[in-house]
Scaffold this motif. Structure first.
Motif, PDB file in Angstrom:
ATOM      1  N   ASP A  85       0.806  -1.216   0.000  1.00 15.99           N
ATOM      2  CA  ASP A  85       0.000   0.000   0.000  1.00 15.99           C
ATOM      3  C   ASP A  85       0.841   1.270   0.000  1.00 15.99           C
ATOM      4  O   ASP A  85       0.382   2.318  -0.438  1.00 15.99           O
ATOM      5  N   ALA A  88       1.175   2.688  -3.473  1.00 19.67           N
ATOM      6  CA  ALA A  88      -0.022   3.151  -4.166  1.00 19.67           C
ATOM      7  C   ALA A  88      -0.017   4.653  -4.393  1.00 19.67           C
ATOM      8  O   ALA A  88      -0.541   5.132  -5.388  1.00 19.67           O
ATOM      9  N   GLU A 111      -5.417   3.814  -6.834  1.00 15.09           N
ATOM     10  CA  GLU A 111      -6.367   2.694  -6.959  1.00 15.09           C
ATOM     11  C   GLU A 111      -6.083   1.838  -8.188  1.00 15.09           C
ATOM     12  O   GLU A 111      -6.232   0.625  -8.149  1.00 15.09           O
ATOM     13  N   LYS A 114      -3.373  -0.594  -7.281  1.00 15.48           N
ATOM     14  CA  LYS A 114      -3.858  -1.665  -6.414  1.00 15.48           C
ATOM     15  C   LYS A 114      -4.640  -2.711  -7.223  1.00 15.48           C
ATOM     16  O   LYS A 114      -4.456  -3.910  -7.054  1.00 15.48           O
TER      17      LYS A 114
END
Length: 188
Positions: A85, A88, A111, A114
């Motif tokens: 994360d 990201a 996003e 991800k």
């Protein structure tokens, strides 16, 4: 006096940036950062040399841009599996954005990154990565490659056969069968 004041402000700025909890790295020069340490033609070797001193995860300054560099399989694996994360929200790199338009596992962010990462990992697992299927396909192809090399009886062989083996492994994983090295479809 103005030069001394500028140097003092620069040093304070660098030390303030170190408070961001970035990994250690070489001290940056004003304006150019660590660009003087990089051979533009062989950036990979330059970064590996820096990693010898600072370890597999370090920070370099490309001009005013701070970049965290990961070297080696273990560092990349750990970062992508355990701290995914964090990646990201990384900023887009202009040249890569121009080429890939912000798409793909390596060049997307937020996003989209991800989602792309989840899709890539799931697809690779479905195709046998991390399981014995990939290993079996590699060993099978290695057997064919060894037999082909033996057929030259110590004489010279074309290096293109060595390039064909990885492609054939990919085809075997994706399509469930390998191609003969002389197959016209495969050669095309």
């Amino acid at each position: 006096c103005a030069l001394l004041l500028s140097a003092a402000l620069y040093v304070l700025k660098v030390f303030k940036q170190s408070a961001l909890n970035l990994p250690p790295g070489p001290f940056p020069l004003p304006i150019i950062g660590n660009l003087h340490l990089l051979d533009i033609r062989r950036q990979d070797k330059s970064l590996m040399k820096i990693s010898e001193k600072y370890g597999p995860v370090f920070t370099v300054h490309l001009g005013f841009q701070k970049v965290v560099v990961l070297t080696g399989y273990e560092a990349v694996k750990d970062a992508l599996l355990n701290t995914a994360d964090v990646f990201a929200d990384r900023p887009a790199i202009p040249i890569f954005y121009h080429i890939q338009h912000g798409n793909g596992v390596f060049f997307s962010s937020q996003e989209l990154w991800k989602t792309t990462r989840r899709f890539t990992i799931a697809t690779m697992r479905d195709l046998g990565m991390g399981k014995h299927l990939g290993e079996e396909r590699m060993l099978e192809e290695l057997h064919f490659l060894i037999e082909l090399i033996k057929s030259f009886k110590g004489g010279p062989c074309q290096l293109r056969f060595l390039n064909m083996a990885p492609t054939n492994i990919t085809f075997a994983i994706l399509f469930g069968k390998r191609f003969d090295y002389e197959d016209p479809t495969f050669l095309t």
